[in-house]
Scaffold this motif. Sequence first.
Motif, PDB file in Angstrom:
ATOM      1  N   ARG A  15      36.720  29.521  43.472  1.00 44.26           N
ATOM      2  CA  ARG A  15      36.149  28.671  42.420  1.00 44.26           C
ATOM      3  C   ARG A  15      35.442  27.434  42.999  1.00 44.26           C
ATOM      4  O   ARG A  15      34.495  26.934  42.413  1.00 44.26           O
ATOM      5  CB  ARG A  15      37.246  28.230  41.457  1.00 44.26           C
ATOM      6  N   GLY A  16      35.918  26.951  44.151  1.00 45.90           N
ATOM      7  CA  GLY A  16      35.368  25.732  44.722  1.00 45.90           C
ATOM      8  C   GLY A  16      34.280  25.947  45.764  1.00 45.90           C
ATOM      9  O   GLY A  16      33.796  24.990  46.361  1.00 45.90           O
ATOM     10  N   ARG A  17      33.858  27.202  45.953  1.00 48.89           N
ATOM     11  CA  ARG A  17      32.857  27.469  46.992  1.00 48.89           C
ATOM     12  C   ARG A  17      31.499  26.882  46.600  1.00 48.89           C
ATOM     13  O   ARG A  17      31.204  26.697  45.420  1.00 48.89           O
ATOM     14  CB  ARG A  17      32.742  28.966  47.256  1.00 48.89           C
ATOM     15  N   GLY A  18      30.685  26.613  47.601  1.00 46.30           N
ATOM     16  CA  GLY A  18      29.368  26.051  47.364  1.00 46.30           C
ATOM     17  C   GLY A  18      28.406  27.076  46.790  1.00 46.30           C
ATOM     18  O   GLY A  18      28.659  28.286  46.841  1.00 46.30           O
ATOM     19  N   PRO A  19      27.277  26.616  46.274  1.00 44.28           N
ATOM     20  CA  PRO A  19      26.281  27.528  45.707  1.00 44.28           C
ATOM     21  C   PRO A  19      25.725  28.465  46.786  1.00 44.28           C
ATOM     22  O   PRO A  19      25.498  28.048  47.924  1.00 44.28           O
ATOM     23  CB  PRO A  19      25.189  26.603  45.164  1.00 44.28           C
ATOM     24  N   GLY A  20      25.581  29.730  46.422  1.00 45.76           N
ATOM     25  CA  GLY A  20      25.014  30.714  47.344  1.00 45.76           C
ATOM     26  C   GLY A  20      26.003  31.296  48.342  1.00 45.76           C
ATOM     27  O   GLY A  20      25.639  32.145  49.154  1.00 45.76           O
ATOM     28  N   ILE A  21      27.263  30.841  48.309  1.00 43.94           N
ATOM     29  CA  ILE A  21      28.275  31.365  49.241  1.00 43.94           C
ATOM     30  C   ILE A  21      29.064  32.472  48.537  1.00 43.94           C
ATOM     31  O   ILE A  21      29.615  32.257  47.455  1.00 43.94           O
ATOM     32  CB  ILE A  21      29.223  30.248  49.722  1.00 43.94           C
ATOM     33  N   GLU A  22      29.063  33.633  49.158  1.00 42.95           N
ATOM     34  CA  GLU A  22      29.797  34.767  48.583  1.00 42.95           C
ATOM     35  C   GLU A  22      31.303  34.501  48.642  1.00 42.95           C
ATOM     36  O   GLU A  22      31.786  33.842  49.579  1.00 42.95           O
ATOM     37  CB  GLU A  22      29.474  36.051  49.355  1.00 42.95           C
ATOM     38  N   LEU A  65      61.485  30.064  49.154  1.00 42.70           N
ATOM     39  CA  LEU A  65      60.074  30.357  48.898  1.00 42.70           C
ATOM     40  C   LEU A  65      59.320  29.214  48.235  1.00 42.70           C
ATOM     41  O   LEU A  65      58.098  29.280  48.119  1.00 42.70           O
ATOM     42  CB  LEU A  65      59.959  31.636  48.075  1.00 42.70           C
ATOM     43  N   HIS A  66      60.008  28.126  47.864  1.00 42.84           N
ATOM     44  CA  HIS A  66      59.286  26.972  47.314  1.00 42.84           C
ATOM     45  C   HIS A  66      58.289  26.429  48.331  1.00 42.84           C
ATOM     46  O   HIS A  66      57.319  25.790  47.973  1.00 42.84           O
ATOM     47  CB  HIS A  66      60.259  25.873  46.885  1.00 42.84           C
ATOM     48  N   ARG A  67      58.522  26.734  49.608  1.00 38.41           N
ATOM     49  CA  ARG A  67      57.595  26.271  50.642  1.00 38.41           C
ATOM     50  C   ARG A  67      56.221  26.943  50.531  1.00 38.41           C
ATOM     51  O   ARG A  67      55.261  26.465  51.107  1.00 38.41           O
ATOM     52  CB  ARG A  67      58.178  26.515  52.031  1.00 38.41           C
ATOM     53  N   PHE A  68      56.163  28.053  49.824  1.00 34.77           N
ATOM     54  CA  PHE A  68      54.886  28.725  49.621  1.00 34.77           C
ATOM     55  C   PHE A  68      54.151  28.176  48.399  1.00 34.77           C
ATOM     56  O   PHE A  68      53.007  28.533  48.159  1.00 34.77           O
ATOM     57  CB  PHE A  68      55.091  30.239  49.442  1.00 34.77           C
ATOM     58  N   ALA A  69      54.819  27.336  47.631  1.00 39.59           N
ATOM     59  CA  ALA A  69      54.244  26.849  46.364  1.00 39.59           C
ATOM     60  C   ALA A  69      52.919  26.118  46.567  1.00 39.59           C
ATOM     61  O   ALA A  69      52.016  26.227  45.744  1.00 39.59           O
ATOM     62  CB  ALA A  69      55.241  25.950  45.641  1.00 39.59           C
ATOM     63  N   ASP A  70      52.800  25.392  47.689  1.00 45.10           N
ATOM     64  CA  ASP A  70      51.551  24.665  47.943  1.00 45.10           C
ATOM     65  C   ASP A  70      50.359  25.613  48.073  1.00 45.10           C
ATOM     66  O   ASP A  70      49.220  25.220  47.841  1.00 45.10           O
ATOM     67  CB  ASP A  70      51.648  23.844  49.233  1.00 45.10           C
ATOM     68  N   HIS A  71      50.639  26.839  48.472  1.00 43.81           N
ATOM     69  CA  HIS A  71      49.559  27.806  48.684  1.00 43.81           C
ATOM     70  C   HIS A  71      49.373  28.743  47.488  1.00 43.81           C
ATOM     71  O   HIS A  71      48.489  29.597  47.516  1.00 43.81           O
ATOM     72  CB  HIS A  71      49.832  28.623  49.957  1.00 43.81           C
ATOM     73  N   GLN A  72      50.209  28.581  46.463  1.00 42.10           N
ATOM     74  CA  GLN A  72      50.102  29.432  45.285  1.00 42.10           C
ATOM     75  C   GLN A  72      48.734  29.239  44.634  1.00 42.10           C
ATOM     76  O   GLN A  72      48.322  28.115  44.358  1.00 42.10           O
ATOM     77  CB  GLN A  72      51.218  29.074  44.294  1.00 42.10           C
ATOM     78  N   GLY A  73      48.008  30.324  44.442  1.00 36.95           N
ATOM     79  CA  GLY A  73      46.695  30.260  43.814  1.00 36.95           C
ATOM     80  C   GLY A  73      45.596  29.732  44.721  1.00 36.95           C
ATOM     81  O   GLY A  73      44.481  29.464  44.270  1.00 36.95           O
ATOM     82  N   GLU A  74      45.883  29.601  46.016  1.00 38.04           N
ATOM     83  CA  GLU A  74      44.919  29.014  46.944  1.00 38.04           C
ATOM     84  C   GLU A  74      43.635  29.832  47.045  1.00 38.04           C
ATOM     85  O   GLU A  74      42.529  29.276  47.036  1.00 38.04           O
ATOM     86  CB  GLU A  74      45.557  28.862  48.324  1.00 38.04           C
ATOM     87  N   ALA A  75      43.756  31.149  47.149  1.00 43.09           N
ATOM     88  CA  ALA A  75      42.554  31.989  47.273  1.00 43.09           C
ATOM     89  C   ALA A  75      41.651  31.825  46.056  1.00 43.09           C
ATOM     90  O   ALA A  75      40.424  31.724  46.185  1.00 43.09           O
ATOM     91  CB  ALA A  75      42.950  33.452  47.467  1.00 43.09           C
ATOM     92  N   ALA A  76      42.242  31.759  44.872  1.00 46.66           N
ATOM     93  CA  ALA A  76      41.451  31.562  43.649  1.00 46.66           C
ATOM     94  C   ALA A  76      40.752  30.202  43.676  1.00 46.66           C
ATOM     95  O   ALA A  76      39.584  30.089  43.291  1.00 46.66           O
ATOM     96  CB  ALA A  76      42.352  31.680  42.413  1.00 46.66           C
ATOM     97  N   ARG A  77      41.462  29.173  44.164  1.00 48.53           N
ATOM     98  CA  ARG A  77      40.848  27.837  44.249  1.00 48.53           C
ATOM     99  C   ARG A  77      39.680  27.833  45.234  1.00 48.53           C
ATOM    100  O   ARG A  77      38.660  27.180  45.000  1.00 48.53           O
ATOM    101  CB  ARG A  77      41.893  26.791  44.669  1.00 48.53           C
ATOM    102  N   VAL A  78      39.819  28.563  46.343  1.00 49.61           N
ATOM    103  CA  VAL A  78      38.735  28.642  47.333  1.00 49.61           C
ATOM    104  C   VAL A  78      37.497  29.284  46.709  1.00 49.61           C
ATOM    105  O   VAL A  78      36.379  28.801  46.867  1.00 49.61           O
ATOM    106  CB  VAL A  78      39.193  29.438  48.581  1.00 49.61           C
TER     107      VAL A  78
END
Length: 198
Positions: A78-85, A63-76
């Motif tokens: 937090r990093g979204r542009g202004p006005g994007i839901e 499962l270390h192969r999933f580590a790169d994606h750990q927390g990815e949804a949260a990063r998306v």
Amino acid sequence: MSEPTGLRARKKERTRDAIGATAVSLFLEHGFDRVSVNDIAAAAEISKPTLFRYFPTKEDLVLHRFADHQGEAARVVRGRGPGIEPVTALHRHFRTGLDRYDPVTGLNDHPEVVAFHRLVFTTPSLAGRLTRYQVEDEEALADALGAGIRAHLLAAQVLAVQRVLARANWQKIADGRTAHDVHPEAVADADHAYSQLP
């Protein structure tokens, strides 16, 4: 003279990658339950204690192969542009993954990726350990979405949607279809699923 910290870190990462690759290769060839930690240590030419310094559990070797994606949804979120839901940002991110045939979307027909997903989905201890990763992702996403029960409910729904979509895509490919053939359905399924989220 001691080696620089950066070089030491890179060597450690290469060693970790090599151990993980050795383990996954053995698991794919023989099955997760038929390969022992001793087998992996011997094949990687390291001691068992050294192996456990890099991977605390046998499941982590896969499962270390999933580590790169750990927390990815949260990063998306937090990093979204202004006005994007948040849901719009997550939907776009998943669609981009489909277009790139990212293995995490399930839409990848490379034989090793298909076999790797089969290993994870059909081995109870791996599926159970993966659930723990998903719970951590859910907590991180809920935190990125804000406080309260609504944030937790939405985080759970989003990650359930991603999990179901990825599993459906993988199953179609495991049944013999190509990723290219499945792509239009995968996009339509994602569009439908994300449109149902609040």
